[in-house]
Design an enzyme around this catalytic site. Sequence first.
Site, PDB file in Angstrom:
ATOM      1  N   LYS A   1      -9.337   8.641   2.057  1.00 42.25           N
ATOM      2  CA  LYS A   1      -9.894   7.302   1.916  1.00 42.25           C
ATOM      3  C   LYS A   1     -11.333   7.257   2.418  1.00 42.25           C
ATOM      4  O   LYS A   1     -12.092   6.347   2.073  1.00 42.25           O
ATOM      5  CB  LYS A   1      -9.046   6.288   2.662  1.00 42.25           C
TER       6      LYS A   1
ATOM      7  N   PHE B   1       1.105  -3.348   4.218  1.00 41.28           N
ATOM      8  CA  PHE B   1       1.415  -4.702   4.647  1.00 41.28           C
ATOM      9  C   PHE B   1       2.879  -5.016   4.332  1.00 41.28           C
ATOM     10  O   PHE B   1       3.399  -4.634   3.282  1.00 41.28           O
ATOM     11  CB  PHE B   1       0.519  -5.715   3.930  1.00 41.28           C
TER      12      PHE B   1
ATOM     13  N   HIS C   1      -9.790   2.699  -0.326  1.00 41.37           N
ATOM     14  CA  HIS C   1      -8.365   2.367  -0.287  1.00 41.37           C
ATOM     15  C   HIS C   1      -8.024   1.554  -1.526  1.00 41.37           C
ATOM     16  O   HIS C   1      -8.317   0.359  -1.603  1.00 41.37           O
ATOM     17  CB  HIS C   1      -8.078   1.574   0.980  1.00 41.37           C
TER      18      HIS C   1
ATOM     19  N   CYS D   1       0.797  -1.226   0.000  1.00 39.45           N
ATOM     20  CA  CYS D   1       0.000   0.000   0.000  1.00 39.45           C
ATOM     21  C   CYS D   1       0.831   1.278   0.000  1.00 39.45           C
ATOM     22  O   CYS D   1       0.267   2.376  -0.067  1.00 39.45           O
ATOM     23  CB  CYS D   1      -0.965  -0.006   1.183  1.00 39.45           C
TER      24      CYS D   1
ATOM     25  N   HIS E   1      -2.526   8.432   6.061  1.00 38.98           N
ATOM     26  CA  HIS E   1      -2.882   7.147   5.460  1.00 38.98           C
ATOM     27  C   HIS E   1      -4.341   6.843   5.802  1.00 38.98           C
ATOM     28  O   HIS E   1      -5.119   6.475   4.928  1.00 38.98           O
ATOM     29  CB  HIS E   1      -1.958   6.045   5.980  1.00 38.98           C
TER      30      HIS E   1
ATOM     31  N   GLU F   1      -0.768   5.426  13.432  1.00 38.72           N
ATOM     32  CA  GLU F   1      -0.436   6.655  12.714  1.00 38.72           C
ATOM     33  C   GLU F   1      -0.497   7.870  13.638  1.00 38.72           C
ATOM     34  O   GLU F   1       0.373   8.756  13.588  1.00 38.72           O
ATOM     35  CB  GLU F   1      -1.418   6.805  11.557  1.00 38.72           C
TER      36      GLU F   1
END
Length: 422
Positions: free
Chosen positions: A341, A405, A346, A169, A309, A320
């Site tokens: 998002k 990830f 996403h 990502c 994010h 975060e």
Amino acid sequence: MSRRVVITGMGLVTPGGIGTKAFWEQLTAGRTATRLIRAFDAGAFRSPIAAEADFDPILAGLTAQQVRRMDRAAQFAVASAREALADSGLESDGVEPSRVGVSLGSAVGCTVGLEEEYVVLSDGGRRWLVDHEYGVPHLYGYMVPSTLACEVAWECGAEGPVQLVSNGCTSGLDAVGYGAQLVAEGTVDVAVAGATDAPVSPITVACFDAIKATSPNVADPEHASRPFDRDRDGFVLGEGAAVLVLEELGAARARGAHIYAEIAGYAARSNAYHMTGLKPDGREMAEAIRVALDQARLAPADVDYINAHGSGTKQNDRHETAAFKRSLGARAYEIPVSSIKSMIGHSLGAIGAIEVAASALALEHQVVPPTANLHTPDPECDLDYVPLTARDHAMDAVLSVGSGFGGFQTAMVLTRPRGLAA
């Protein structure tokens, strides 16, 4: 000496609108594009929700032959590259082809094409040994993710370095960062950089269903993506692409190009910890932020907005938030933070590049996009997340971050071009 890198063109394919103008209008309106999946019958899935792009490749200018050859992700990328190149004003013969490079990101490559072909070759999954004679001639290209970058290179006539970045990502942020480095080090004069992903397919939905990472809110799919909200229950899958044209600052000014922003700092780190897990202290993301700010020669007090994010999972949002506090100190509480998002979902590897475009447009228009659907903040996420409504805000520097990830953590700093010395 490192050259300074600026964004002079951009093109986007996103849920809720095709093209840069539609994208920005959607964000500033706080309008969500999440819905029940229409691409296939997703009724049997735990999370049949996604943010889909209403994209017609023929209307976007692709030929019937290109549509037959290209996976959906490649179509997104080529359409975005065309818009970005036109927006930049670069003449086709104005740059030596060997001085043009491509850096494209993608997390899941040609997922749609691969799955469709597997269904045919396996006779709907009934045959364990697939019959290759039923495969389309372009099946090999679907299996090699670098074909996405090749399609963009062919489109813009790039004969310099061409690469496909696949870092989960953070792929989009990293691809733009690597493209900027090519320009900064003098390897190319122009980098066409960005990312694309079209993961709205049964196999991808099933994978995220299995780990319960996506929202099951079928009762209210329009508001299912709720970053930093106390009642969030997972992220919403999306799709799309963003492609940027990057140039050296002096050359861009010499030709009178419109400059959206300067890429002033970029850094990437890994937590070397877990494929999907995050350490709660946010140390690796904080370190990426610190290094990116150092490259930009900025202090925490200089950051005016953070494009987060903000995936909408409890693990990510808290991680975060901790990273912002760790890297920016007390200043973290004063900076507006938001997650787009919440509106466009996403899109895995593509989202980082899309968020860079959003950050540059925020600088351009001096407007912070909102975090849609944020009604009840998580007490552990106690920063200013700009709920529901866009905000006029004076900005000179924007921080955009990504988490992926594999433990990938990336940070990029964009600054306003006005007043910068050539």
